[in-house]
Design an enzyme around this catalytic site. Sequence first.
Site, PDB file in Angstrom:
ATOM      1  N   CYS A 142       0.954  -1.402  -0.036  1.00  0.00           N
ATOM      2  CA  CYS A 142      -0.002  -0.111   0.100  1.00  0.00           C
ATOM      3  C   CYS A 142       0.862   1.231   0.081  1.00  0.00           C
ATOM      4  O   CYS A 142       1.598   1.713  -1.076  1.00  0.00           O
ATOM      5  CB  CYS A 142      -0.942  -0.119   1.134  1.00  0.00           C
ATOM      6  SG  CYS A 142      -2.376   0.947   0.846  1.00  0.00           S
ATOM      7  N   HIS A 235      -4.782  -4.612  -0.032  1.00  0.00           N
ATOM      8  CA  HIS A 235      -4.554  -5.363   1.174  1.00  0.00           C
ATOM      9  C   HIS A 235      -5.167  -6.544   1.267  1.00  0.00           C
ATOM     10  O   HIS A 235      -6.165  -6.811   2.093  1.00  0.00           O
ATOM     11  CB  HIS A 235      -5.156  -4.475   2.467  1.00  0.00           C
ATOM     12  CG  HIS A 235      -4.512  -3.084   2.507  1.00  0.00           C
ATOM     13  ND1 HIS A 235      -3.370  -3.229   3.619  1.00  0.00           N
ATOM     14  CD2 HIS A 235      -4.918  -1.979   2.241  1.00  0.00           C
ATOM     15  CE1 HIS A 235      -2.650  -1.871   3.709  1.00  0.00           C
ATOM     16  NE2 HIS A 235      -3.687  -1.019   3.028  1.00  0.00           N
ATOM     17  N   GLU A 237      -3.959  -9.034   2.856  1.00  0.00           N
ATOM     18  CA  GLU A 237      -3.894  -9.480   4.167  1.00  0.00           C
ATOM     19  C   GLU A 237      -5.229  -9.129   5.325  1.00  0.00           C
ATOM     20  O   GLU A 237      -5.337  -9.711   6.309  1.00  0.00           O
ATOM     21  CB  GLU A 237      -2.595  -9.079   4.944  1.00  0.00           C
ATOM     22  CG  GLU A 237      -2.712  -7.605   5.562  1.00  0.00           C
ATOM     23  CD  GLU A 237      -2.420  -6.665   4.467  1.00  0.00           C
ATOM     24  OE1 GLU A 237      -2.502  -5.331   4.656  1.00  0.00           O
ATOM     25  OE2 GLU A 237      -2.254  -6.953   3.176  1.00  0.00           O
TER      26      GLU A 237
END
EC number: 2.3.1.46
Length: 309
Positions: A142, A235, A237
């Site tokens: 990011c 993202h 995750e």
Amino acid sequence: MPIRVPAELPAQAVLDKENIFVMDSERAAMQDIRPLEVGILNLMPNKIQTETQLCRLLSNTPLQINVDLIRIDNHVSKHTPEAHMDAFYHNFDDIAHKRYDGLIITGAPVALVAYEEISYWDKITTVMDWARRHVQSTLYLCWAAHAAMYHFHGINRQVREDKLFGVFEHQVNKPLDELVRGFDGRFYAPHSRYGYIPVEQYESVLGLDVLAGSEQTGAYIVASTDKRQVFLTGHPEYELHTLNDEYKRDINAGLETAVPVNYFAEPDNPESEPVMSWRSHGTLLYTNWLNYYVYQVTPYDLNDISSRV
């Protein structure tokens, strides 16, 4: 993991053309195995949540991985107990002598601040330069992905008027690259950012490939052809409720944040349940990174990394 076949098996030549890694018996007999050394420079405010998310994705491999959690200084975190930081985090200066198979540098809560105005910008660039000499493959997440593009290639991010916020569909551009091996042609991933870099600017850099993206998000997965750097603008995750937590945080802070798109079971209704649609791709992305961008190419003796820059 690579498949092991007898030397000179005809299938080996076919699979090589498809860019599928095949290890013959002779090479397998000579291969030494050791644990992978992976560092995580965690710049996110809620460090416990972020480290848990990343370790979950890193765990989906038969390889043993030694993880070092890293901080750039002794700055007191507002959202993480100092006892936790003291117990589990290494100061960068204390591990700067080490070499790593892989390094992950997370995003940071400085999305609208110019890079040079960030108090720790010099320290971040020091780590980035260090990683080129001490790490086989670095994964920038990011904000860190945009920051690394600025530091290494002089390409500054642009800032959107509205946050790119929600779960978006992406397309694979280069299906034979190992990092996206096994991906469906279309897949979903969360985004939460203001910054963006136009696809053509990534493509203008010699040695960078845009592996996946979309019209809405722009470039999502960008990687160097030598596999030493991966720039990930989203993202994968994130857990099921992470976007919802961010939405409520923004609303409680008085920000005019739109409801994250393609996320709730009832569109535009934040009272309905979130829907998980990105876990399989996120797991596969990290597994591919560890296998093909780290394990298959990292030297057995980590001291050899510096000679391969």
